[in-house]
Scaffold this motif. Structure first.
Motif: not given
Length: 574
Positions: A247-272
């Motif tokens: 999104e921030t790159q697109a403010m400037v150029t659509d040429r030679g862009q790095l493409k970034v994919r978002a991967s979701k990771g979730i975590h649980l917190v449980v009592p020790r």
């Protein structure tokens, strides 16, 4: 007040300095866009080379990926299997640096068991891999900072982790990596950059880039707290916006862009106390690996690895995500964990460099630095552990385009604030406890969060003993820490304190609901809030908690995202 304190007054002064870049000769050498671990690292790298540096972050420091990691500083055992030796070696070198020199108060060794499930064939294979892992740590140019691995029999494994099923493994290998409070680390690094002269302001969004022909010469920014817009001029702009890179790159150029994919990771917190073990665990799943990580009085269990194409500011964990983690960890536990055992849940997005038709689990954790147009450097990809290398490479690229000769990076020798004197402060913790009339357990807690700066928090308590009282519903944390977060660490909202300066939002059953009104009352005089604004902060935080709980009951990403987006970021009344 310390000159490096991220106080409300400091923020106003930083904004004035950024505005002044529009005056003749006032431009910055480098403007950093993005206040996560890489952006903060780049600001520290650039300013310690003697450059004139500014940094802006649209939300709070580390509010995205950088506060929602597995909280591990590690070489990445699984990258050895992929034969990515260079990445592992680099990460192990950084691990040694962080533990021993840069942030010993925030980065601590932690033991893990690697369970062995097959007789005879698995131990030599895994053992050779972990031996290589330890050896690469030794040859990385630093002492490793952690003990060597050890082979354990089945009986020794069960002695170390009595809650494991008797037949869950035939033995194990105990090895060490390290852990970090990721959000605290980033806030601490921002303070360190400010200490060396950077001008840094959170809640300041880039709305456009400034151009002279093809060249980027700065950014148009908006103060999210007031709505005020102004221009910031710089010779070079470094875009370190992680999953928002496209999104921030697109403010400037659509040429030679790095493409970034978002991967979701979730975590649980449980009592020790939900299961007994003196060590963490690393478990193989059909998709990736699952960590069970000791975290104070809790365990952090994660993570998942799934594509995410929805709201990037507030990734949501689904009911299916939570069940996936519980199912896999329960395969090795005598007493299964249930949904009722889960204190907290958090979801984060990894910024992975996109490949053609690759699954997110296989995308590279390498980083890339690009200069798509003159005046703009983009850094993307990478691992939390190697943030310092990413920052160095980004500033190296920007420095090549500056007029004057720029010194080499020196951040491998720069401790974060609180690191120098930490060990001496730890050794005298009993005397400190007597001096301030505070229990030594409280002093240890503060030392592990603030290092040698813990006395600044204790001084608040000395001046007002009521600040030595714990927060309701979150008795690990003191009221003084809320005040300190607001006066010294740039907290602007109740959420900043409960979700990032402390980890109350994931560590306690009510997720900070009881603490929110008290936190707001403590923050109000520092930030100049009236009664109406104070009540609005509390309402917003409670609504955020409710939206997250609701999202975690949804069956899929789309419905979870819709539930979470019922509450957006707080915006002050204008």
């Amino acid at each position: 007040m310390a000159t490096d304190a991220l106080s409300p007054e400091y923020r106003e002064a930083a904004l004035d300095k950024l505005r002044a870049t529009a005056e003749p000769g006032g431009q910055l050498d480098i403007l950093i866009v993005g206040g996560g671990v890489v952006g903060a690292g780049a600001a520290l790298d650039a300013v310690t080379r003697g450059l004139k540096v500014g940094m802006v972050e649209a939300r709070d420091w580390a509010s995205g990926t950088s506060s929602r990691s597995s909280k591990l500083i590690h070489g990445g055992l699984r990258y050895l299997e992929m034969l990515d030796f260079a990445l592992v070696q680099e990460a192990l070198k950084e691990r040694g640096l962080l533990i021993q020199r840069i942030a010993p108060h925030l980065v601590k060794p932690v033991p893990f068991l690697y369970p062995l499930t097959k007789r005879f064939v698995e131990r030599p294979y895994v053992g050779a891999g972990i031996m290589l892992y330890d050896t690469m740590g030794l040859t990385s140019g630093n002492s490793r900072g952690v003990p060597m691995h050890k082979h354990l029999t089945r009986r020794s494994t069960l002695r170390a982790a009595p809650s494991l099923k008797d037949d869950a493994m035939v033995g194990s290998i105990r090895y060490y990596d390290a852990q970090v409070d990721d959000a605290r680390y980033v806030a601490n690094m921002v303070r360190t950059a400010v200490h060396y002269g950077a001008s840094a302001a959170n809640r300041v969004a880039v709305v456009d880039f400034l151009r002279e022909g093809e060249r980027v010469v700065g950014a148009r920014v908006r103060d999210q707290e007031t709505g005020d817009e102004f221009d910031v001029f710089a010779q070079q702009v470094v875009n370190a916006t992680g999953v928002w890179t496209d999104e921030t790159q697109a403010m400037v150029t659509d040429r030679g862009q790095l493409k970034v994919r978002a991967s979701k990771g979730i975590h649980l917190v449980v009592p020790r106390d939900r299961f007994q073990s003196t060590v963490g665990l690393i478990l193989r799943t059909e998709k990736s690996v699952l960590f069970v990580i000791p975290w104070g009085r809790h365990w952090i269990i994660g993570t998942t690895d799934t594509d995410w194409n929805l709201d990037k500011a507030h990734p949501a964990a689904t009911s299916a995500d939570i069940d996936y983690i519980l199912e896999h960890v329960n395969r090795v536990l005598k007493r299964p964990l249930t949904r009722e055992d889960v204190e907290g849940v958090y979801a984060g997005l990894r910024p992975l460099l996109a490949g053609e038709n690759d699954s997110t689990a296989k995308l590279s954790r390498e980083h890339v630095v690009a200069h798509p147009v003159p005046g703009l450097v983009v850094v993307a990809g990478g691992k939390w552990t190697t943030y310092r290398v990413m920052a160095k490479d980004a500033v190296d690229e920007a420095a090549r385009a500056l007029d004057e000769k720029v010194p080499e990076s020196c951040t491998q020798t720069i401790p974060l604030l609180g690191a120098v004197g930490y060990k001496a402060a730890w050794n005298k913790r009993h005397r400190t406890a007597d001096e301030y009339g505070v229990h030594v357990v409280r002093v240890e807690h503060l030392l592990n969060r603030y290092g040698a700066l813990a006395n600044e928090v204790l001084d608040l308590i000395a001046a007002d003993p009521t600040l030595g009282e714990p927060l309701p519903g979150a008795d690990d944390y003191l009221r003084a820490e809320v005040v300190y977060a607001t006066t010294h660490e740039g907290a602007r909202h109740v959420e900043d304190v409960l979700a990032r300066r402390t980890r109350i939002s994931i560590e306690f059953w009510d997720r900070g609901v009881a603490a929110a009104p008290v936190a707001a009352e403590l923050m109000a005089p520092v930030l100049g809030w009236d009664e109406k604004r104070t009540e609005e902060e509390v309402r917003h935080y409670l609504a955020r908690v409710e939206a997250e709980r609701l999202s975690q009951e949804q069956p899929d990403d789309i419905s979870a995202d819709a539930a979470r987006l019922a509450v957006q970021d707080i915006a002050p009344p204008r």
